[in-house]
Design a protein around this motif. Sequence first.
Motif, short mmCIF file in Angstrom:
data_model
loop_
_atom_site.label_atom_id
_atom_site.label_comp_id
_atom_site.label_asym_id
_atom_site.label_seq_id
_atom_site.Cartn_x
_atom_site.Cartn_y
_atom_site.Cartn_z
N ARG A 1 0.83 -1.21 0.00
CA ARG A 1 0.00 0.00 0.00
C ARG A 1 0.86 1.26 0.00
N GLN A 2 1.92 1.24 -0.81
CA GLN A 2 2.74 2.41 -1.03
C GLN A 2 2.39 3.02 -2.38
N ARG A 3 2.57 4.33 -2.48
CA ARG A 3 2.17 5.04 -3.71
C ARG A 3 3.34 5.85 -4.23
N PRO A 4 4.02 5.37 -5.27
CA PRO A 4 5.11 6.15 -5.85
C PRO A 4 4.59 7.34 -6.64
N SER A 5 5.41 8.37 -6.71
CA SER A 5 5.04 9.55 -7.49
C SER A 5 5.14 9.25 -8.97
N ALA A 6 4.56 10.16 -9.77
CA ALA A 6 4.64 10.00 -11.23
C ALA A 6 6.09 10.03 -11.70
N GLY A 7 6.90 10.88 -11.07
CA GLY A 7 8.31 10.94 -11.45
C GLY A 7 9.05 9.65 -11.16
N PHE A 8 8.69 9.01 -10.04
CA PHE A 8 9.30 7.73 -9.69
C PHE A 8 8.98 6.68 -10.75
N LEU B 1 18.29 9.69 -10.84
CA LEU B 1 17.10 10.52 -10.82
C LEU B 1 15.98 9.88 -10.01
N GLY B 2 15.82 8.57 -10.15
CA GLY B 2 14.76 7.87 -9.43
C GLY B 2 14.90 7.97 -7.93
N ARG B 3 16.11 8.02 -7.43
CA ARG B 3 16.35 8.13 -5.99
C ARG B 3 15.79 9.43 -5.44
N ARG B 4 15.62 10.43 -6.29
CA ARG B 4 15.19 11.75 -5.83
C ARG B 4 13.70 11.99 -6.03
N GLN B 5 12.98 10.98 -6.44
CA GLN B 5 11.54 11.12 -6.63
C GLN B 5 10.81 10.67 -5.37
N PRO B 6 9.76 11.37 -4.96
CA PRO B 6 9.06 11.00 -3.71
C PRO B 6 8.26 9.72 -3.84
N VAL B 7 8.18 9.00 -2.71
CA VAL B 7 7.35 7.81 -2.56
C VAL B 7 6.50 8.00 -1.33
N TYR B 8 5.18 7.84 -1.46
CA TYR B 8 4.25 8.15 -0.37
C TYR B 8 3.63 6.88 0.19
N SER B 9 3.24 6.96 1.46
CA SER B 9 2.42 5.90 2.04
C SER B 9 0.98 6.17 1.69
N ARG B 10 0.29 5.12 1.27
CA ARG B 10 -1.12 5.28 0.90
C ARG B 10 -1.96 5.50 2.15
N GLU B 11 -2.85 6.49 2.10
CA GLU B 11 -3.70 6.76 3.24
C GLU B 11 -4.70 5.64 3.43
N PRO B 12 -4.94 5.23 4.71
CA PRO B 12 -5.93 4.17 4.92
C PRO B 12 -7.30 4.61 4.49
N SER B 13 -8.05 3.67 3.90
CA SER B 13 -9.39 4.01 3.43
C SER B 13 -10.39 3.95 4.56
#
Length: 306
Positions: A131-138, A294-306
């Motif tokens: 349940r992780q959400r990578p950014s579009a740049g990632f 470049l990929g190392r510098r792109q944000p990766v987010y935790s998905r918010e619980p539904s």
Amino acid sequence: MPPAPRPAGPAADTARGLLLGLAGVVMFALSLPMTRLAGGSAAAPQLDPAFVAFGRAAVAGLLSVLYLAATGARRPRGGEWPLLALTAGGVVFGWPLLSGYAVRHVDAVHAAVVSGVLPLATAVIAALALRQRPSAGFWACALAGLVLVVGFAAWRGAGGLARADGLLLGAVVCASAGYVGGARLSGAMAAEQVICWVLVLSLPATVPLALMARPTAPVAASAWVGFAYVSLFSMWIGFFAWYRGLALGGTLRVSQVQVLQPFMSMLFAVPLLGERLDAMTVVFAAAVLAVVWLGRRQPVYSREPS
């Protein structure tokens, strides 16, 4: 009194995770050349690929029994057993067996190119399972790395794929699932203990299967060197670094370091197996390194619980 040292923050954990992940990748990069060295080719076979796959897990499993006893590791708990089984299916049985048979029929450089899709496969499975959400740049960097790897494969294979590529792609899926399962377990138990319990759980299968496939005729000493390497490093010590890196730095981010693995494998295959490395391979390697940076510098987010 001097102030107590501050605990490492997320940035420090990410940096440590990336370094440990890189150490694991270097050890794993030798796996395909060493597996080829152990098993030989279809024209000059050495150890049976089944013996290499099950034997290396059996050796590492017996060492794991000693390690777990020496460190007083706790036994896995109820919900951890299914993840251990998933991880075992991927990294103990699936990847070693499928890749071992594949490199009987294609050289290590070719196998390294096809397995270059492993970071993206790991990231996709991680996104679904963790349940992780990578950014579009990632994702853009991950896809760019994949395009470079596939483009390299098409160029070097003259636009065609070998029959063994299906086995290699199956091995990639198995390894990806095993990496993600191991990363989830690393959040609940010491990363070093994860691979040890996976190997111990597998011993009732790997020991008899290895004995059934044991060599009945002499093989070259170099084959045993390859077998020793994949037993100690590919199947055991490499995972100490790899799972710890995934746990510290995040599965999606650290897994992208594995984009480097096929090119490292190619470099190792030249002196070990006498395979050819040309200038265009170096160009592709440099391009992939840039994408990883470049990929190392792109944000990766935790998905918010539904």
